[in-house]
Design a protein around this motif. Structure first.
Motif, PDB file in Angstrom:
ATOM      1  N   CYS A 337      13.148  88.930  42.985  1.00  0.00           N
ATOM      2  CA  CYS A 337      13.322  89.772  41.800  1.00  0.00           C
ATOM      3  C   CYS A 337      14.639  89.442  41.121  1.00  0.00           C
ATOM      4  O   CYS A 337      15.403  88.599  41.594  1.00  0.00           O
ATOM      5  CB  CYS A 337      13.260  91.254  42.182  1.00  0.00           C
ATOM      6  SG  CYS A 337      14.717  91.829  43.092  1.00  0.00           S
ATOM      7  N   SER A 338      14.917  90.136  40.027  1.00  0.00           N
ATOM      8  CA  SER A 338      16.133  89.878  39.249  1.00  0.00           C
ATOM      9  C   SER A 338      17.394  90.371  39.941  1.00  0.00           C
ATOM     10  O   SER A 338      18.505  89.990  39.556  1.00  0.00           O
ATOM     11  CB  SER A 338      16.011  90.520  37.865  1.00  0.00           C
ATOM     12  OG  SER A 338      15.725  91.895  37.979  1.00  0.00           O
ATOM     13  N   GLY A 339      17.267  91.240  40.956  1.00  0.00           N
ATOM     14  CA  GLY A 339      18.428  91.660  41.746  1.00  0.00           C
ATOM     15  C   GLY A 339      19.394  92.570  41.015  1.00  0.00           C
ATOM     16  O   GLY A 339      20.545  92.726  41.437  1.00  0.00           O
ATOM     17  N   LEU A 340      18.940  93.206  39.929  1.00  0.00           N
ATOM     18  CA  LEU A 340      19.861  94.000  39.113  1.00  0.00           C
ATOM     19  C   LEU A 340      20.326  95.286  39.792  1.00  0.00           C
ATOM     20  O   LEU A 340      21.240  95.943  39.315  1.00  0.00           O
ATOM     21  CB  LEU A 340      19.202  94.340  37.764  1.00  0.00           C
ATOM     22  CG  LEU A 340      18.809  93.118  36.921  1.00  0.00           C
ATOM     23  CD1 LEU A 340      18.062  93.545  35.672  1.00  0.00           C
ATOM     24  CD2 LEU A 340      20.040  92.293  36.555  1.00  0.00           C
ATOM     25  N   PHE A 351      25.631  87.883  35.128  1.00  0.00           N
ATOM     26  CA  PHE A 351      25.919  86.788  34.213  1.00  0.00           C
ATOM     27  C   PHE A 351      24.852  85.695  34.274  1.00  0.00           C
ATOM     28  O   PHE A 351      24.688  84.938  33.322  1.00  0.00           O
ATOM     29  CB  PHE A 351      27.293  86.178  34.518  1.00  0.00           C
ATOM     30  CG  PHE A 351      28.405  87.193  34.484  1.00  0.00           C
ATOM     31  CD1 PHE A 351      28.706  87.886  33.321  1.00  0.00           C
ATOM     32  CD2 PHE A 351      29.149  87.489  35.625  1.00  0.00           C
ATOM     33  CE1 PHE A 351      29.722  88.827  33.285  1.00  0.00           C
ATOM     34  CE2 PHE A 351      30.168  88.431  35.598  1.00  0.00           C
ATOM     35  CZ  PHE A 351      30.450  89.107  34.418  1.00  0.00           C
ATOM     36  N   LYS A 352      24.129  85.621  35.383  1.00  0.00           N
ATOM     37  CA  LYS A 352      23.120  84.568  35.557  1.00  0.00           C
ATOM     38  C   LYS A 352      21.734  84.999  35.080  1.00  0.00           C
ATOM     39  O   LYS A 352      20.934  84.167  34.669  1.00  0.00           O
ATOM     40  CB  LYS A 352      23.046  84.158  37.030  1.00  0.00           C
ATOM     41  CG  LYS A 352      24.276  83.391  37.487  1.00  0.00           C
ATOM     42  CD  LYS A 352      24.174  83.006  38.938  1.00  0.00           C
ATOM     43  CE  LYS A 352      25.347  82.112  39.323  1.00  0.00           C
ATOM     44  NZ  LYS A 352      25.687  82.178  40.714  1.00  0.00           N
ATOM     45  N   MET A 353      21.448  86.291  35.162  1.00  0.00           N
ATOM     46  CA  MET A 353      20.119  86.769  34.817  1.00  0.00           C
ATOM     47  C   MET A 353      19.959  86.895  33.306  1.00  0.00           C
ATOM     48  O   MET A 353      20.911  87.207  32.593  1.00  0.00           O
ATOM     49  CB  MET A 353      19.873  88.124  35.496  1.00  0.00           C
ATOM     50  CG  MET A 353      18.435  88.619  35.413  1.00  0.00           C
ATOM     51  SD  MET A 353      17.170  87.402  35.887  1.00  0.00           S
ATOM     52  CE  MET A 353      17.667  87.011  37.586  1.00  0.00           C
ATOM     53  N   GLU A 393       9.406  94.783  36.266  1.00  0.00           N
ATOM     54  CA  GLU A 393       9.206  94.294  37.634  1.00  0.00           C
ATOM     55  C   GLU A 393       8.753  95.402  38.581  1.00  0.00           C
ATOM     56  O   GLU A 393       8.233  95.102  39.662  1.00  0.00           O
ATOM     57  CB  GLU A 393      10.506  93.690  38.172  1.00  0.00           C
ATOM     58  CG  GLU A 393      10.984  92.462  37.421  1.00  0.00           C
ATOM     59  CD  GLU A 393      12.306  91.962  37.944  1.00  0.00           C
ATOM     60  OE1 GLU A 393      12.325  91.345  39.027  1.00  0.00           O
ATOM     61  OE2 GLU A 393      13.345  92.215  37.280  1.00  0.00           O
ATOM     62  N   ASN A 394       8.975  96.639  38.197  1.00  0.00           N
ATOM     63  CA  ASN A 394       8.733  97.764  39.098  1.00  0.00           C
ATOM     64  C   ASN A 394       7.522  98.593  38.681  1.00  0.00           C
ATOM     65  O   ASN A 394       6.392  98.282  39.039  1.00  0.00           O
ATOM     66  CB  ASN A 394       9.999  98.606  39.213  1.00  0.00           C
ATOM     67  CG  ASN A 394      11.146  97.822  39.845  1.00  0.00           C
ATOM     68  OD1 ASN A 394      10.928  96.810  40.502  1.00  0.00           O
ATOM     69  ND2 ASN A 394      12.362  98.264  39.646  1.00  0.00           N
ATOM     70  N   GLU A 395       7.746  99.647  37.900  1.00  0.00           N
ATOM     71  CA  GLU A 395       6.649 100.560  37.548  1.00  0.00           C
ATOM     72  C   GLU A 395       5.501  99.847  36.829  1.00  0.00           C
ATOM     73  O   GLU A 395       4.321 100.107  37.110  1.00  0.00           O
ATOM     74  CB  GLU A 395       7.168 101.711  36.671  1.00  0.00           C
ATOM     75  CG  GLU A 395       8.103 102.672  37.379  1.00  0.00           C
ATOM     76  CD  GLU A 395       9.576 102.284  37.281  1.00  0.00           C
ATOM     77  OE1 GLU A 395      10.422 103.137  37.573  1.00  0.00           O
ATOM     78  OE2 GLU A 395       9.863 101.122  36.901  1.00  0.00           O
ATOM     79  N   GLU A 396       5.840  98.929  35.904  1.00  0.00           N
ATOM     80  CA  GLU A 396       4.779  98.240  35.166  1.00  0.00           C
ATOM     81  C   GLU A 396       3.974  97.299  36.065  1.00  0.00           C
ATOM     82  O   GLU A 396       2.764  97.139  35.881  1.00  0.00           O
ATOM     83  CB  GLU A 396       5.371  97.479  33.979  1.00  0.00           C
ATOM     84  CG  GLU A 396       5.858  98.396  32.870  1.00  0.00           C
ATOM     85  CD  GLU A 396       6.470  97.640  31.694  1.00  0.00           C
ATOM     86  OE1 GLU A 396       6.185  96.418  31.556  1.00  0.00           O
ATOM     87  OE2 GLU A 396       7.225  98.258  30.927  1.00  0.00           O
ATOM     88  N   ASN A 397       4.632  96.692  37.037  1.00  0.00           N
ATOM     89  CA  ASN A 397       3.905  95.857  37.994  1.00  0.00           C
ATOM     90  C   ASN A 397       2.944  96.685  38.842  1.00  0.00           C
ATOM     91  O   ASN A 397       1.834  96.260  39.137  1.00  0.00           O
ATOM     92  CB  ASN A 397       4.892  95.123  38.913  1.00  0.00           C
ATOM     93  CG  ASN A 397       5.070  93.663  38.527  1.00  0.00           C
ATOM     94  OD1 ASN A 397       4.368  93.156  37.655  1.00  0.00           O
ATOM     95  ND2 ASN A 397       5.987  92.981  39.179  1.00  0.00           N
ATOM     96  N   VAL A 398       3.382  97.882  39.233  1.00  0.00           N
ATOM     97  CA  VAL A 398       2.506  98.764  40.017  1.00  0.00           C
ATOM     98  C   VAL A 398       1.300  99.175  39.183  1.00  0.00           C
ATOM     99  O   VAL A 398       0.155  99.163  39.665  1.00  0.00           O
ATOM    100  CB  VAL A 398       3.289 100.003  40.520  1.00  0.00           C
ATOM    101  CG1 VAL A 398       2.335 101.029  41.128  1.00  0.00           C
ATOM    102  CG2 VAL A 398       4.330  99.594  41.553  1.00  0.00           C
TER     103      VAL A 398
END
Length: 435
Positions: A337-340, A351-353, A393-398
């Motif tokens: 995941c994006s790790g945010l 800075f990388k994402m 990545e979270n609720e919408e993926n579910v």
């Protein structure tokens, strides 16, 4: 300095590795500390604090430098840029270091790195900043809330905009402050080896501070130690370092003794090992990951913790294994995941994402879920989790998953926001295949 090692030069090297060469900050810092294990505790502490603090506050630091330098930060030589950044961090956040010492050491370091012609520039910029540090002109909070949040908490504007659609400014302030605040280390007791009470006593005898976690019985917070590899209880596998949010995955899965568990993206193994621990020696946990290196990390942690009902395997989670279809009581899909949610531990993520990378990760997550859902038995559990704060990545993926695979029902889901001194940002959802 120990054995002639210049700690500020080590800091410069790490900042260059991260900002110029693209290395992850936690890896660059760990590699340096491993290489220079003979540094005194105070030097290690100074090194870690300045590296992490400079990266965490980099947008604000650059904003300050740009107010007092004719050459803007993005036009500077990388070495000079990093020397100025870490020096401004020292001046702004470390009262114990005299400003004169910071300026002098910065000039010496610039000279040592071959920039004799820029020593006057470095000295002038830092002396000017030191005289005006209490009078920095900031954006107006009411008129430019996004810019103010971005600079005050060093969060890129695109991320502030993204989160502002979901959360109030007051919530964002709390979240961003949690990223900046140093938390105690969260650990999980290996109850197969020791009781929580005995571990607490053993750690306190090592002069390590230990506090309880009121929500999770086997969780503790520790602080005041030099480095993990120097703690006998860690070497002996009596505890595992794991964020409390991450511990919820295995607890929410509610494993029954004898369960067959498949963790499809397991490295370094925390959730798998927790699951094996909860099974009390019964059943089997198969902890998988993509590369030989990641599998070796899992195996190293399994060996240290001394659990027998768990094994590691190299496998691509996107590739279906026909013989495993319908065989797992629990599938853990803690996916890339994006790790945010873990910006507090890995500040360079912000800075990388990019938003484009987030969307690419959504597609990868869906590709993996499409495959691994087939391993879940009727009545079995699919635990989906990420260490990010991103609806896509979270609720919408579910929502997408439940629409695609109507044989699953969502029992519960939660977006956990970072909380000062307690936990990282995290998302988890428990879905069950209908009987």
């Amino acid at each position: 300095m120990t054995n002639g090692v210049n700690v500020r030069e080590l800091i410069l090297n790490v900042l260059l590795e991260v900002t110029r060469d693209g290395e992850y900050s936690h890896i660059a810092i760990k590699n340096t500390l491993d290489k220079y294990q003979y540094l005194e505790k105070q030097e290690r502490s100074f090194f870690t604090r300045v590296c992490e603090g400079t990266l965490e506050n980099m947008i604000l630091i650059d904003y300050i430098i740009n107010q007092f330098s004719k050459v803007k930060v993005n036009k500077m030589k990388p070495v000079i840029r990093c020397i100025l950044r870490s020096s401004v961090y020292e001046m702004k956040y470390m009262d114990s270091v005299p400003v004169s010492a910071t300026c002098n050491e910065a000039v010496k370091l610039a000279q040592k790195k071959g920039f004799h012609n820029l020593k006057g520039f470095v000295n002038g910029v830092l002396r000017n900043i030191s005289r005006n540090l209490e009078n920095i002109s900031m954006p107006d909070k009411e008129k430019e809330p996004v810019k103010w949040l971005s600079i005050t908490y060093s969060i890129p504007e695109w991320l502030v905009e993204k989160w502002k659609k979901c959360y109030e400014v007051s919530q964002l302030e709390e979240m961003f402050q949690a990223f900046l605040d140093k938390s105690a280390t969260s650990i999980r007791v290996n109850t197969e080896k020791i009781t929580k009470e005995a571990l607490k006593e053993e750690l306190e005898q090592e002069k390590i501070t230990v506090t309880e976690n009121e929500e999770i019985p086997d969780a503790l917070y520790i602080g005041g130690y030099d480095f993990l590899a120097g703690i006998p209880a860690f070497i002996d596998g009596k505890f595992y370092v794991q964020d409390v949010s991450s511990m919820l995955v295995s607890l929410w899965a509610e494993p029954k003794e004898g369960a067959q568990v498949l963790d499809v993206c397991a490295a370094p193994g925390g959730k798998s090992i927790h699951m094996a621990q909860l099974l009390h020696g019964t059943g089997m946990v198969e902890a998988r990951d993509l590369t030989e290196y990641k599998v070796s990390l899992i195996e190293e942690n399994i060996e240290r913790c001394g659990l027998k009902n768990i094994c590691a395997k190299q496998a691509d989670a996107r590739v279906l294994e026909e013989d495993r279809i319908g065989t797992a009581d629990i599938v853990i899909a803690d996916l890339p995941c994006s790790g945010l949610g873990v910006i507090g531990k890995k500040p360079d993520i912000k800075f990388k994402m990019t938003n484009e990378k987030c969307l690419e990760l959504v597609e990868l997550q869906r590709e993996i879920l499409h495959t691994v859902q087939r391993y879940v038995k009727p009545g079995g559990v699919l635990m989906y989790s990420t260490c990010t704060i991103n609806e896509q990545e979270n609720e919408e993926n579910v929502q997408w998953f439940l629409k695609e695979y109507s044989e699953f029902v969502l029992e519960k889901q939660q977006q956990i926001l970072p909380e000062k001194g307690k936990n990282d940002g995290f998302f988890l959802a428990r879905m069950v295949r209908k009987l």
